[in-house]
Design an enzyme around this catalytic site. Structure first.
Site, short mmCIF file in Angstrom:
data_model
loop_
_atom_site.label_atom_id
_atom_site.label_comp_id
_atom_site.label_asym_id
_atom_site.label_seq_id
_atom_site.Cartn_x
_atom_site.Cartn_y
_atom_site.Cartn_z
CB ALA A 13 -0.92 -0.02 1.22
CG ASP A 36 -8.80 -9.30 13.04
OD1 ASP A 36 -8.90 -9.95 11.97
OD2 ASP A 36 -8.15 -9.68 14.02
CB VAL A 37 -9.91 -9.22 7.32
CG1 VAL A 37 -9.39 -7.93 6.73
CG2 VAL A 37 -8.80 -10.22 7.55
CG ASP A 96 1.35 -10.80 -14.01
OD1 ASP A 96 2.27 -9.96 -14.08
OD2 ASP A 96 1.53 -12.00 -14.18
CG HIS A 97 4.03 -5.84 -11.09
ND1 HIS A 97 4.31 -7.00 -10.42
CD2 HIS A 97 5.24 -5.31 -11.41
CE1 HIS A 97 5.62 -7.17 -10.34
NE2 HIS A 97 6.20 -6.15 -10.94
CE LYS A 133 7.33 -4.88 -14.69
NZ LYS A 133 8.36 -4.18 -13.95
CG HIS A 192 5.59 -11.64 -13.14
ND1 HIS A 192 4.38 -11.05 -12.86
CD2 HIS A 192 6.31 -11.55 -11.99
CE1 HIS A 192 4.37 -10.62 -11.61
NE2 HIS A 192 5.53 -10.92 -11.06
CE LYS A 244 13.97 -5.08 -11.55
NZ LYS A 244 13.11 -6.24 -11.46
N1 LIG Z 1 5.14 -5.72 -1.04
C1 LIG Z 1 5.30 -5.99 -2.33
O1 LIG Z 1 6.19 -5.47 -3.02
C2 LIG Z 1 4.38 -6.93 -3.02
C3 LIG Z 1 3.34 -7.53 -2.34
N2 LIG Z 1 2.50 -8.37 -3.00
C4 LIG Z 1 1.38 -9.01 -2.31
O2 LIG Z 1 0.59 -8.00 -1.69
C5 LIG Z 1 0.03 -8.50 -0.50
C6 LIG Z 1 0.45 -7.59 0.65
O3 LIG Z 1 1.85 -7.58 0.74
P1 LIG Z 1 2.63 -6.57 1.69
O4 LIG Z 1 2.02 -5.23 1.69
O5 LIG Z 1 4.05 -6.70 1.30
O6 LIG Z 1 2.44 -7.24 3.12
P2 LIG Z 1 2.60 -6.58 4.55
O7 LIG Z 1 2.93 -7.68 5.50
O8 LIG Z 1 3.49 -5.39 4.52
O9 LIG Z 1 1.13 -6.06 4.86
C7 LIG Z 1 0.12 -6.91 5.30
C8 LIG Z 1 -1.06 -6.05 5.73
O10 LIG Z 1 -2.09 -6.90 6.22
C9 LIG Z 1 -2.56 -6.36 7.48
N3 LIG Z 1 -3.13 -7.45 8.24
C10 LIG Z 1 -2.53 -8.59 8.62
N4 LIG Z 1 -3.39 -9.38 9.30
C11 LIG Z 1 -4.58 -8.71 9.34
C12 LIG Z 1 -5.85 -8.99 9.86
N5 LIG Z 1 -6.13 -10.14 10.50
N6 LIG Z 1 -6.83 -8.09 9.69
C13 LIG Z 1 -6.59 -6.94 9.05
N7 LIG Z 1 -5.40 -6.60 8.52
C14 LIG Z 1 -4.41 -7.48 8.68
C15 LIG Z 1 -1.33 -5.72 8.07
O11 LIG Z 1 -1.61 -4.71 8.97
P3 LIG Z 1 -1.77 -4.91 10.56
O12 LIG Z 1 -0.58 -5.68 11.02
O13 LIG Z 1 -1.84 -3.52 11.08
O14 LIG Z 1 -3.04 -5.63 10.74
C16 LIG Z 1 -0.74 -5.07 6.82
O15 LIG Z 1 -1.39 -3.86 6.52
C17 LIG Z 1 0.53 -9.94 -0.37
O16 LIG Z 1 -0.41 -10.78 -0.97
C18 LIG Z 1 1.80 -9.93 -1.21
O17 LIG Z 1 2.12 -11.22 -1.69
C19 LIG Z 1 2.64 -8.62 -4.35
C20 LIG Z 1 3.66 -8.07 -5.06
C21 LIG Z 1 4.62 -7.19 -4.47
O1 LIG Z 2 6.07 -10.17 -8.50
C1 LIG Z 2 7.23 -9.99 -8.19
O2 LIG Z 2 7.96 -9.16 -8.95
C2 LIG Z 2 9.14 -8.56 -8.42
C3 LIG Z 2 9.91 -8.02 -9.63
O3 LIG Z 2 9.13 -7.04 -10.24
P1 LIG Z 2 9.81 -5.86 -11.08
O4 LIG Z 2 8.68 -5.06 -11.59
O5 LIG Z 2 10.70 -5.12 -10.14
O6 LIG Z 2 10.61 -6.53 -12.15
C4 LIG Z 2 9.99 -9.56 -7.66
O7 LIG Z 2 11.06 -8.90 -7.04
C5 LIG Z 2 9.13 -10.23 -6.61
O8 LIG Z 2 9.89 -11.25 -5.96
C6 LIG Z 2 7.90 -10.83 -7.22
O9 LIG Z 2 7.01 -11.24 -6.17
#
Ligand SMILES: NC(=O)C1=CN([C@@H]2O[C@H](COP(=O)(O)OP(=O)(O)OC[C@H]3O[C@@H](n4cnc5c(N)ncnc54)[C@H](OP(=O)(O)O)[C@@H]3O)[C@@H](O)[C@H]2O)C=CC1
Ligand SMILES: O=C1O[C@H](COP(=O)(O)O)[C@@H](O)[C@H](O)[C@H]1O
Length: 494
Positions: free
Chosen positions: A19, A86-87, A178-179, A183, A241, A342
């Site tokens: 986020a 809490d979800v 699928d980001h 692109k 991807h 990269k």
């Molecule tokens: N970060 C990245 O670059 C990428 C992430 N993703 C995907 O995006 C998703 C999120 O990843 P990411 O942001 O990194 O994960 P984080 O661990 O940073 O965030 C997880 C979020 O879930 C919340 N959370 C956890 N448990 C609960 C609950 N029971 N109720 C409500 N909220 C909850 C946490 O907040 P709190 O602890 O306050 O509840 C937090 O906001 C995942 O599916 C990941 O695979 C995909 C591609 C890239």
């Molecule tokens: O989905 C994912 O992609 C990134 C790589 O993305 P890019 O846009 O930076 O090429 C990767 O690092 C990550 O492990 C994977 O979950």
């Protein structure tokens, strides 16, 4: 006509990494460009007890790099509301519904809803079920759900997840991210293929020798060790991807350039991938895990990774497509962490001219025709440079008649790419428009998992000899051998 889009975004996981790093900056760019104006609001939810004021500061910090003027940032952030939620707690959805209705009236949101599930996938089913049972979905506007990856861990878990989602949402309300599909140069694959007769007429097994797709990463697993160690490169990058890129490279021309027609062709392409038998896995796919070198820790010594981990941080494979267009053409793919650099690139290697008429010593050797002319290679550079390169043979300057390979290059100019929407921004904009062309549809996910599951199962049953590559290299030597045994080599070498 105004380009303004009207919607209430509810972000589950609003305090999380995704986020903050991707979603808030993307929403801000849409705001700067006028796609979001007065009629939008964002509810960020997660468990921690933040106030709206604190949330505004988090949003402002998340977009600080964009160097916007403070008044615009404050106005943008004022559209954000935080709910501690809490979800798994049904009661919290009652509060969420009230807040949603209040904001709808306050901002004139016309019952339009986008639910962004930026959380661990094990929560997706629960959230979808509560959105339905607590009547959070609206009846007059649109209800769309954007789902983050990974979409399942294998085919069975993906199906279970899909069943949970489709109990609440129709397929046309589900936007699986699928980001890579957001692109610029991945979207350009269709433009060069179907917009240029010179390519489309050569885009088949009569002229193409092999195709190489490389998604190379210099970094390691960073903050996502726990997720990654449970996933590995095959699930993390190939299932989604790489197979998506492959489907765009190989699909037939859609009747119209629409979501429905493109999906039909992508599904056909994915169905045409030759399924591997377990005993064929080892000869068609290789895996790797990085060792320690030059101050970089071995994968097994990274934080939160088990010292016995057999997780693949590299994968290379040969994929065959059994249809009229592609029969006999190998598609070599590779991806990994801690590689040389990269970058993402696609190399289309054309067959060589059958004879080299310029060098008579080369023409016949043991009675066989032989050519020393290089293959033409069309390279689609996805990143960091966005452009194309075409390798051709041309006469070398001077006396005689030697030939040299020369490159024709096109790169988007940096001013244009700086303004071009980043993948998440583009995809959120598409979801606001109700356009799921650049999202993954269920059948595509299903066929991709089925292909990958055979490889993963074979790997799970056979212990690898890890670690097997140096950080800063292009992966283990077996990845080069994979091509060498077919008489090919990677176009990009270190
Ligand atoms: N970060 C990245 O670059 C990428 C992430 N993703 C995907 O995006 C998703 C999120 O990843 P990411 O942001 O990194 O994960 P984080 O661990 O940073 O965030 C997880 C979020 O879930 C919340 N959370 C956890 N448990 C609960 C609950 N029971 N109720 C409500 N909220 C909850 C946490 O907040 P709190 O602890 O306050 O509840 C937090 O906001 C995942 O599916 C990941 O695979 C995909 C591609 C890239
Ligand atoms: O989905 C994912 O992609 C990134 C790589 O993305 P890019 O846009 O930076 O090429 C990767 O690092 C990550 O492990 C994977 O979950």
């Amino acid at each position: 006509m105004s380009k303004e889009k009207i919607a209430l975004f509810t972000i589950f996981g609003g305090t999380g990494d995704l986020a903050q790093r991707k979603l808030y900056p993307s929403l801000f760019k849409l705001y700067q460009k006028g796609y979001l104006q007065e009629h939008f609001a964002v509810i960020g939810t997660a468990r921690r007890p933040w106030t709206d004021e604190h949330y505004h500061q988090v949003v402002a910090d998340a977009i600080a790099d964009l160097k916007a003027d403070p008044a615009t940032v404050t106005k943008f952030a004022s559209h954000f509301y935080y709910q501690s939620h809490d979800v798994t707690d049904a009661q919290h959805y009652v509060t969420l519904k009230k807040l949603s209705e209040k904001l709808d009236a306050q901002y004139g949101l016309q019952d339009n809803r986008i639910f962004y599930l930026a959380m661990a996938p094990n929560f997706f089913g629960t959230i979808a079920q509560h959105l339905r049972s607590e009547s959070i979905l609206t009846t007059n506007g649109f209800n769309r759900v954007i789902i983050e990856k990974p979409f399942g861990h294998d085919f069975e878990s993906a199906k279970e997840l899909n069943d949970q989602l489709t109990a609440t949402f129709n397929e046309n309300q589900i936007y699986r991210i699928d980001h890579y599909l957001g692109k610029e140069m991945i979207q350009n694959i269709s433009a060069i293929r179907f917009g240029n007769n010179i390519w489309e007429s050569l885009w088949n097994n009569r002229y193409i020798s092999n195709v190489q797709v490389t998604l190379s990463e210099k970094l390691g697993v960073e903050e996502r060790a726990v997720y990654y160690d449970n996933s590995g490169a095959l699930r993390d990058m190939v299932q989604n991807h790489i197979l998506q890129i492959l489907s765009l490279l190989t699909m037939e021309q859609p009747v119209e350039f629409t979501e429905k027609d493109i999906d039909v062709e992508k599904v056909k392409a994915l169905r045409s991938i030759r399924a591997l038998k377990p005993e064929e896995v080892a000869t068609n796919f290789v895996r790797g895990q990085y060792a320690a070198a030059d101050g970089v820790k071995a994968y097994r010594h990274e934080d939160k990774i088990s010292p016995e981990s057999n997780t693949d941080t590299f994968v290379a494979g040969k994929i065959m497509i059994d249809n009229y267009r592609w029969s006999g053409v190998p598609f070599y793919v590779r991806t990994g962490k801690r590689l040389a650099d990269k970058f993402t690139r696609i190399d289309i290697v054309f067959k060589r001219p059958v004879l080299n008429i310029f060098n008579h010593d080369d023409v016949r050797e043991n009675g066989d025709a032989k050519t020393s002319l290089e293959s033409n290679v069309l390279t689609i550079k996805v990143e960091p440079t966005e452009g194309f390169e075409l390798r051709m043979n041309a006469k070398a300057i001077g006396q005689g008649f030697a030939t040299n390979p020369v490159n024709l290059n096109f790169a988007h100019d940096s001013a244009a790419t700086a303004n071009s929407p980043e993948a998440y921004e583009r995809l959120i904009h598409d979801a606001l428009n109700g356009d799921a062309t650049n999202f993954t549809h269920w059948q595509e996910v299903a066929y991709s998992w089925k292909f990958v599951d055979t490889i993963q199962k074979y790997w799970d049953e056979h212990t690898p000899d890890f670690p097997n590559y140096r950080p800063g290299s292009m992966g283990p030597v077996v990845a080069d051998q994979l091509l060498a045994k077919d008489g090919h080599e990677w176009v990009y070498k270190q």
